[in-house]
Write a protein that holds these residues in place. Structure first.
Motif, short mmCIF file in Angstrom:
data_model
loop_
_atom_site.label_atom_id
_atom_site.label_comp_id
_atom_site.label_asym_id
_atom_site.label_seq_id
_atom_site.Cartn_x
_atom_site.Cartn_y
_atom_site.Cartn_z
N GLY A 1 0.79 -1.27 0.02
CA GLY A 1 0.01 -0.01 0.12
C GLY A 1 0.80 1.15 0.11
N ALA A 2 1.96 1.27 0.66
CA ALA A 2 2.80 2.59 1.00
C ALA A 2 3.46 2.51 -0.60
CB ALA A 2 3.87 2.42 1.92
N HIS A 3 3.88 1.39 -1.15
CA HIS A 3 4.46 1.57 -2.55
C HIS A 3 3.45 2.32 -3.43
CE1 HIS A 3 5.41 -0.49 -6.55
NE2 HIS A 3 6.52 0.10 -6.09
N GLY A 4 2.31 1.91 -3.42
CA GLY A 4 1.35 2.32 -4.27
C GLY A 4 1.07 3.93 -4.25
N ARG A 5 1.18 4.27 -2.59
CA ARG A 5 0.80 5.99 -2.71
C ARG A 5 2.14 6.60 -2.76
NH1 ARG A 5 -1.49 2.97 1.71
NH2 ARG A 5 0.19 3.29 3.39
N ALA A 6 3.24 5.80 -2.65
CA ALA A 6 4.66 6.66 -3.05
C ALA A 6 4.75 6.85 -4.72
CB ALA A 6 5.48 6.06 -2.39
N LEU B 1 3.56 14.39 3.09
CA LEU B 1 3.16 13.39 2.13
C LEU B 1 3.96 12.02 2.64
CD1 LEU B 1 2.00 12.12 -0.55
CD2 LEU B 1 4.13 13.37 -1.77
N VAL B 2 5.17 11.93 3.09
CA VAL B 2 5.83 10.68 3.33
C VAL B 2 5.14 10.14 4.81
CG1 VAL B 2 7.99 9.98 4.49
CG2 VAL B 2 8.20 11.39 2.76
N LYS C 1 1.80 5.90 6.88
CA LYS C 1 0.68 5.46 7.82
C LYS C 1 0.51 4.15 8.02
CE LYS C 1 -3.70 7.21 8.99
NZ LYS C 1 -4.75 8.26 8.96
N GLY C 2 0.37 3.81 9.23
CA GLY C 2 0.18 2.55 9.71
C GLY C 2 1.23 1.56 10.06
#
Length: 135
Positions: A71-76, A123-124, A129-130
């Motif tokens: 999920g973090a990868h997708g948001r980044a 943003l980071v 988050k989580g």
């Protein structure tokens, strides 16, 4: 000192200790060349011995499960400067093989061991988050 930007490493929580250290080192190694403004000045000790510069700001290290990392990868993606380390890279022996291993896998199918991101602080924070701070 509070910085406008943030450097964060997010590691998968099931990695062995040596893997966590290795992945972290590899992930942050590219940031200084991609984002030169994160680098400080070289160091010199009292005897005049010279040392390489380091980041001018802290590197925050987090951990989370495989799904959180995905999920973090997708948001980044496309929003911040990012490096990745996939589990396939544990079986490669050199830089060219690393790039070949990543190129062989579609973005959504990357088996991520960790990511490093640099960008605006807020943003980071949203990207990781989580995730929990690494112990």
């Amino acid at each position: 000192m509070r910085f406008d930007t943030k450097i964060a490493v997010l590691l998968r929580d099931d990695l062995l200790t040596w893997q966590r250290l290795n992945v972290t080192a590899f992930l942050v190694s590219g940031l200084g060349t991609a984002v030169p403004e994160v680098m400080g000045q070289p160091y010199v000790d009292a005897d005049g011995a010279e040392y390489l510069p380091m980041f001018r700001q802290p590197v925050m290290v987090f951990q989370g499960g495989k799904e959180l990392l995905a999920g973090a990868h997708g948001r980044a993606l496309g929003r911040v400067t990012m490096s990745i380390f996939t589990t396939d890279l544990f079986a490669t022996g050199h830089d060219a093989a690393n790039r070949e291993a990543v190129r062989a896998v579609r973005t959504a199918d990357l088996d991520l061991a960790g990511i490093a991101v640099h960008g605006p602080r807020n943003l980071v924070d949203k990207i990781v988050k989580g995730a929990a701070m690494h112990p």
